[in-house]
Write an enzyme that holds these catalytic residues in place. Structure first.
Site, PDB file in Angstrom:
ATOM      1  N   TYR A  56       1.002  -1.215  -0.112  1.00 53.72           N
ATOM      2  CA  TYR A  56      -0.053   0.035   0.013  1.00 53.72           C
ATOM      3  C   TYR A  56       0.830   1.232  -0.108  1.00 53.72           C
ATOM      4  O   TYR A  56       1.243   1.735   0.906  1.00 53.72           O
ATOM      5  CB  TYR A  56      -0.949   0.095   1.229  1.00 53.72           C
ATOM      6  CG  TYR A  56      -1.972  -1.041   1.319  1.00 53.72           C
ATOM      7  CD1 TYR A  56      -1.998  -1.997   0.139  1.00 53.72           C
ATOM      8  CD2 TYR A  56      -2.473  -1.431   2.544  1.00 53.72           C
ATOM      9  CE1 TYR A  56      -3.141  -2.959   0.273  1.00 53.72           C
ATOM     10  CE2 TYR A  56      -3.601  -2.393   2.738  1.00 53.72           C
ATOM     11  CZ  TYR A  56      -3.510  -3.311   1.622  1.00 53.72           C
ATOM     12  OH  TYR A  56      -4.587  -4.318   1.622  1.00 53.72           O
ATOM     13  N   SER A 204     -13.371  -5.134   2.135  1.00 53.28           N
ATOM     14  CA  SER A 204     -14.237  -4.451   1.286  1.00 53.28           C
ATOM     15  C   SER A 204     -15.724  -5.099   1.361  1.00 53.28           C
ATOM     16  O   SER A 204     -16.551  -5.350   0.705  1.00 53.28           O
ATOM     17  CB  SER A 204     -13.946  -4.710  -0.276  1.00 53.28           C
ATOM     18  OG  SER A 204     -12.826  -4.315  -0.575  1.00 53.28           O
ATOM     19  N   PRO A 205     -16.138  -4.925   2.659  1.00 59.75           N
ATOM     20  CA  PRO A 205     -17.354  -5.314   3.158  1.00 59.75           C
ATOM     21  C   PRO A 205     -18.423  -4.459   2.871  1.00 59.75           C
ATOM     22  O   PRO A 205     -19.649  -4.530   2.532  1.00 59.75           O
ATOM     23  CB  PRO A 205     -17.378  -5.446   4.702  1.00 59.75           C
ATOM     24  CG  PRO A 205     -16.553  -4.333   4.972  1.00 59.75           C
ATOM     25  CD  PRO A 205     -15.342  -4.642   3.953  1.00 59.75           C
ATOM     26  N   LEU A 206     -18.130  -3.414   2.170  1.00 59.91           N
ATOM     27  CA  LEU A 206     -18.928  -2.192   1.580  1.00 59.91           C
ATOM     28  C   LEU A 206     -18.918  -2.125   0.052  1.00 59.91           C
ATOM     29  O   LEU A 206     -19.401  -1.073  -0.550  1.00 59.91           O
ATOM     30  CB  LEU A 206     -18.634  -0.812   2.212  1.00 59.91           C
ATOM     31  CG  LEU A 206     -18.821  -0.871   3.822  1.00 59.91           C
ATOM     32  CD1 LEU A 206     -18.444   0.599   4.295  1.00 59.91           C
ATOM     33  CD2 LEU A 206     -20.198  -1.130   4.218  1.00 59.91           C
ATOM     34  N   GLY A 207     -18.329  -3.345  -0.450  1.00 64.19           N
ATOM     35  CA  GLY A 207     -18.318  -3.286  -1.850  1.00 64.19           C
ATOM     36  C   GLY A 207     -17.429  -2.440  -2.714  1.00 64.19           C
ATOM     37  O   GLY A 207     -17.950  -1.839  -3.554  1.00 64.19           O
ATOM     38  N   ARG A 208     -16.370  -1.559  -1.843  1.00 63.69           N
ATOM     39  CA  ARG A 208     -15.502  -0.793  -2.418  1.00 63.69           C
ATOM     40  C   ARG A 208     -16.443   0.477  -2.556  1.00 63.69           C
ATOM     41  O   ARG A 208     -16.127   1.342  -3.397  1.00 63.69           O
ATOM     42  CB  ARG A 208     -14.996  -1.036  -3.672  1.00 63.69           C
ATOM     43  CG  ARG A 208     -14.049  -2.283  -3.850  1.00 63.69           C
ATOM     44  CD  ARG A 208     -13.213  -2.645  -4.996  1.00 63.69           C
ATOM     45  NE  ARG A 208     -12.550  -3.824  -4.591  1.00 63.69           N
ATOM     46  CZ  ARG A 208     -11.561  -4.398  -3.924  1.00 63.69           C
ATOM     47  NH1 ARG A 208     -10.870  -3.366  -3.272  1.00 63.69           N
ATOM     48  NH2 ARG A 208     -11.000  -5.537  -4.215  1.00 63.69           N
ATOM     49  N   GLY A 209     -17.257   0.773  -1.608  1.00 64.35           N
ATOM     50  CA  GLY A 209     -18.082   1.917  -1.656  1.00 64.35           C
ATOM     51  C   GLY A 209     -19.551   1.689  -2.156  1.00 64.35           C
ATOM     52  O   GLY A 209     -20.318   2.520  -1.777  1.00 64.35           O
TER      53      GLY A 209
END
Length: 328
Positions: A56, A204-209
């Site tokens: 990163y 990414s539990p928010l689907g990458r936003g």
């Protein structure tokens, strides 16, 4: 923040960690000052594990964390990752699970983080050219030496997880998982972690936003945001995916929560699963933390299954090259 066991080897942390990737890489413009404030606010809210990786930046995220947390370092558990070769000058190469590279990477991450020990050390991507037993044999030596406490693996297939775990016990398996990405339910990964007593760490539990409902077009993203090349954000796919989000929004509004909070609560209601939602802003951090207190009924879960069943997302989760490195 409720604390839970991450696996069965002794690691304990909040049911939510903080994914720090976007503070330094892949998600557009950096704001180190706000990111530092977010790191401190996370600890104040009981978010006790920070997830980073050497790639990163490269290195920028580990360095940000190292200089930010300073005297509070012992209050956090730090998870970082290796296994994708990066030269000292930041050139990214392919997967490298060789003992020699892992040793180089470990010592470098310890310097960047300003720590003597890494709490949770992952193989970021499996190297198909190095037996996993060789890779985790070396990782096990790091534990014996006291430089690492617990081990994990990311984006690995069930058989690879079993072989790694047999070489040295794993505490965590990290894989993308959300209402948009439920593949681990059908490819055996979730069943494997539950059977072996390994924590499943959803990134990414928010689907990458996407699942927040806050982004309606890729044009809203910074020019260097990698999501612009993500298939799920391509025009036709995005339209279909946003229609799913609208269904999630309707359920969320009935419960008096945001779509993102509902999506995150769904992940946290899955057996054996913890999550590391990523953010670089305190406002979103606070929203995510509040999701850990949302109770979902059987009817809520059934409604979400109906609007977001397995396979609902349009488009792959990575471009073609990225997909070649997962589930190995």
């Amino acid at each position: 923040m409720k604390t839970t066991a991450w696996g069965s080897q002794g690691l304990e942390a909040g049911v939510e960690g903080l994914g720090a990737m976007g503070m330094s890489a892949f998600y557009g413009e950096r704001d180190d000052e706000e990111s530092a404030a977010t790191l401190h606010r996370a600890l104040d809210l009981g978010v006790s594990l920070i997830d980073t990786a050497e790639m990163y930046g490269p290195f920028l995220n580990e360095q940000l964390i190292g200089r930010t947390i300073g005297s509070r370092s012992d209050e956090y558990a730090i998870a970082t990752k290796t296994g994708v070769e990066i030269t000292d000058d930041g050139e990214r190469r392919g997967p490298n699970g060789s003992p020699a590279y892992l040793r180089t990477a470990l010592e470098r991450s310890l310097r960047h983080l300003g720590r003597d020990t890494i709490d949770l050390y992952y193989i970021h991507r499996v190297d198909p050219n190095v037996p996993i037993e060789e890779t985790f044999g070396a990782m096990g030596e790091f534990v014996t030496e006291g430089k690492v406490k617990y081990l994990g693996i990311s984006e690995a297939a069930p058989e690879t997880i079993r072989r790694a775990h047999a070489t040295h016990p794993l505490s965590a398996v990290q894989t993308e998982y959300s209402l948009f990405e439920r593949t681990p339910e059908v490819n055996g990964v979730l069943d494997t972690t539950r059977e072996l007593g390994i924590a499943f760490v959803a990134y990414s539990p928010l689907g990458r936003g996407l699942l927040t409902g806050a982004i309606a077009s890729a044009d809203q993203l910074d020019a260097d945001d990698f999501r612009r090349s993500n298939p799920r954000w391509a025009d036709d796919n995005l339209e279909a995916n946003l229609a799913v989000v609208q269904g999630i929004r309707s359920i969320a509004e009935a419960k008096g929560v945001t779509p993102g909070q509902l999506a995150l609560a769904w992940v946290l209601h899955q057996e054996g699963v913890v999550a590391i939602p990523g953010t670089k802003r305190r406002t979103y951090l606070e929203e995510n933390v509040a999701a850990a207190d949302i109770e979902l009924t059987a009817d809520d879960l059934a409604a979400l299954d109906e609007v977001a069943p397995v396979g609902v997302a349009s488009g792959e989760r990575y471009p073609e090259a990225g997909m070649k490195g997962v589930n190995l």
